[in-house]
Design a protein around this motif. Structure first.
Motif, mmCIF file in Angstrom:
data_model
loop_
_atom_site.group_PDB
_atom_site.id
_atom_site.type_symbol
_atom_site.label_atom_id
_atom_site.label_comp_id
_atom_site.label_asym_id
_atom_site.label_seq_id
_atom_site.Cartn_x
_atom_site.Cartn_y
_atom_site.Cartn_z
ATOM 1 N N ALA A 126 11.895 -60.986 14.041
ATOM 2 C CA ALA A 126 11.062 -62.552 14.148
ATOM 3 C C ALA A 126 11.624 -63.270 12.905
ATOM 4 C CB ALA A 126 9.620 -62.234 13.858
ATOM 5 N N PRO A 293 6.085 -67.812 9.904
ATOM 6 C CA PRO A 293 5.439 -68.541 10.996
ATOM 7 C C PRO A 293 5.816 -67.774 12.338
ATOM 8 C CG PRO A 293 6.337 -70.184 9.621
ATOM 9 C CD PRO A 293 6.668 -68.849 9.036
ATOM 10 N N GLN A 294 6.988 -67.007 12.419
ATOM 11 C CA GLN A 294 7.305 -66.301 13.362
ATOM 12 C C GLN A 294 6.630 -64.839 13.561
ATOM 13 O OE1 GLN A 294 9.151 -67.754 16.056
ATOM 14 N NE2 GLN A 294 9.116 -69.702 15.060
ATOM 15 N N ARG A 297 2.318 -65.087 15.113
ATOM 16 C CA ARG A 297 1.825 -65.756 16.170
ATOM 17 C C ARG A 297 0.768 -64.768 16.646
ATOM 18 N NH1 ARG A 297 7.351 -67.281 19.589
ATOM 19 N NH2 ARG A 297 8.112 -68.991 18.281
ATOM 20 N N ALA A 298 0.010 -65.424 17.669
ATOM 21 C CA ALA A 298 -1.215 -64.869 18.012
ATOM 22 C C ALA A 298 -0.932 -63.528 18.640
ATOM 23 C CB ALA A 298 -1.870 -65.741 19.065
ATOM 24 N N SER A 300 0.416 -60.656 17.478
ATOM 25 C CA SER A 300 1.287 -60.101 16.772
ATOM 26 C C SER A 300 1.084 -58.682 16.156
ATOM 27 C CB SER A 300 2.380 -60.897 15.864
ATOM 28 O OG SER A 300 1.867 -61.401 14.775
#
Length: 433
Positions: A126, A293-294, A297-298, A300
């Protein structure tokens, strides 16, 4: 020898149980029914000093009363609410912040070692910059049996090859140097090649490594190995991902083995000893990595059993005992006793080609001849079985026997375990020189 009640039980389950058990289980053929501290009891009432500590998991020994109480209390209240916050989770975060190096200040929770390694790989993917599409790892490493973990070390199954995007570097296996050099005159050439092939490559995003290679036989790096590699990775923007599934939690005499070798990883995977063998794992990392931010994510860091209240309760109880009773300091004291006893056994028995370890983690490498260093798995098996018959449990893999006693083992019991290992060696080989 395996008693009649155990044989009956093993025969019963053999009709339905798939093959593929560990070598130690398949060879040992024991049915264990109880564990207390460093002692196991089998179905026929025989007792064993457990110098393998479960699956190198039982830092506090078997069924530590405070861990049992924490699990029982939690089991009576709540088992699973996906990854919702529960009463103990904030406290576990605070405890980890106290035990881990300050820069590792962000955590996510999982259930197994392989799962947390996969989470670390997802994190690397990510945050990797465009073009950095390869991951480095070390030869002989072990990171789990899931596909991503297998990919790291090019572990093929059947006719299916899955090397993926991994590039392998040389491990610091001084006893069997693949470059046919000798330390220290080698100048730690293996580290130089890791730097060249992994750390200095512009397309490598991370190096995933065990600070001490566990499944490979407790390969302990010599001075100069990690100093070269870690500095070079940092200089060239390669993330350091420490797989401390086995070593994390104090096994090597520091909470992380990385601390012992002066490494400051960006991500650390921990599991085995974190919750006294209860399925639980932690991914610890720098906030700029795990809060990227990467990465955030929801979903993860969510899975069916991640963040489960039982694992959190077991981990919190385990780590509170480790901290309160200063058990990591005890690891070095007991480790010195273990080292001394094993070195004495090596001097007496020519089949012990190499004895190596750190803290309470040791590997014994069996050979047919010390000059040729030809591996002797059949001798290792005989010693393993002789030790079991004498009342000592160890961990075998190929021609190597590993030892990882609980941090709480009584000094006299550890000395008795070493003596039993000596008797097993004598039973198999005699007092060779």
């Amino acid at each position: 020898m395996t008693g009649p009640r155990q044989l009956e039980q093993l025969d019963r389950e053999a009709a339905r149980l798939a093959p593929g058990a560990s070598e130690e289980s398949a060879l040992g053929r024991r049915v264990f029914v109880e564990g207390r501290g460093a002692v196991l009891t089998d179905l026929d009432g025989n007792q064993y000093i457990d110098l393998a500590a479960g699956t190198l998991t039982q830092s506090l020994g078997h069924c530590h009363p405070e861990v049992v109480a924490a699990l029982a209390e939690q089991a009576a209240r709540l088992w699973n609410v996906h990854d919702f916050a529960t009463a103990d989770r904030a406290g576990l975060c605070d405890l980890l912040a106290d035990l881990l190096p300050e820069y590792l200040d962000t955590y996510s929770f999982f259930s197994t070692g392989a799962e947390v390694v996969e989470a670390a790989l997802r994190t690397v993917q990510a945050v990797a910059e465009p073009g950095r599409n390869r991951v480095g790892a070390l030869r002989y490493g072990f990171h789990g049996k899931t596909q991503g973990a297998r990919m790291l070390v090019h572990w093929d199954i059947g006719n299916q090859a899955f090397a993926g995007n991994s590039v392998l570097g040389y491990s610091p296996y001084c006893y069997r140097c693949p470059l046919e050099l000798a330390y220290p005159s080698c100048g730690v050439r293996c580290a130089t090649l890791v730097r060249r092939h992994i750390a200095e490559k512009s397309n490598v995003s991370a190096l995933v490594f065990e600070p001490v290679l566990g499944a490979a036989g407790v390969i302990v790096p010599p001075p100069g190995y990690w100093e070269q590699i870690a500095d070079s990775c940092r200089e060239h923007g390669v993330l350091l991902v420490a797989d401390e599934v086995l070593t994390g939690g104090g096994r090597t005499g520091t909470f992380l083995a990385a601390e012992r070798f002066g490494i400051e990883p960006d991500l650390v995977a921990l599991s085995k000893g974190m919750a006294s063998g209860f399925p639980f794992a932690v991914l610890a990392g720098r906030s700029d990595v795990l809060r990227h931010p990467q990465v955030g994510r929801a979903g993860s860091t969510a899975s069916t059993y991640s963040n489960n209240p039982l694992g959190i309760a077991a981990a919190r109880a385990t780590l509170e005992v480790v901290r309160r009773d200063t058990l990591i300091e005890q690891v070095d004291v007991l480790g010195a006793l273990l080292s001394e006893g094993l070195v004495e056994l090596q001097a007496k028995h020519a089949v012990l080609g190499d004895v190596r370890g750190v803290g309470l983690l040791y590997g014994l490498e069996f050979v047919r001849d010390r000059d040729t260093r030809e591996p002797a798995p059949e001798i290792a098996r005989e010693v393993y079985l002789a030790a079991l018959d004498l009342g000592l449990r160890t961990s075998i893999g190929g021609h190597i026997i590993r030892l990882a006693p609980p941090f709480t083992i009584d000094r006299d019991l550890l000395e008795e375990g070493i003596a039993l290992l000596g008797r097993a060696l004598e039973r198999v080989t005699g007092a060779e020189r």
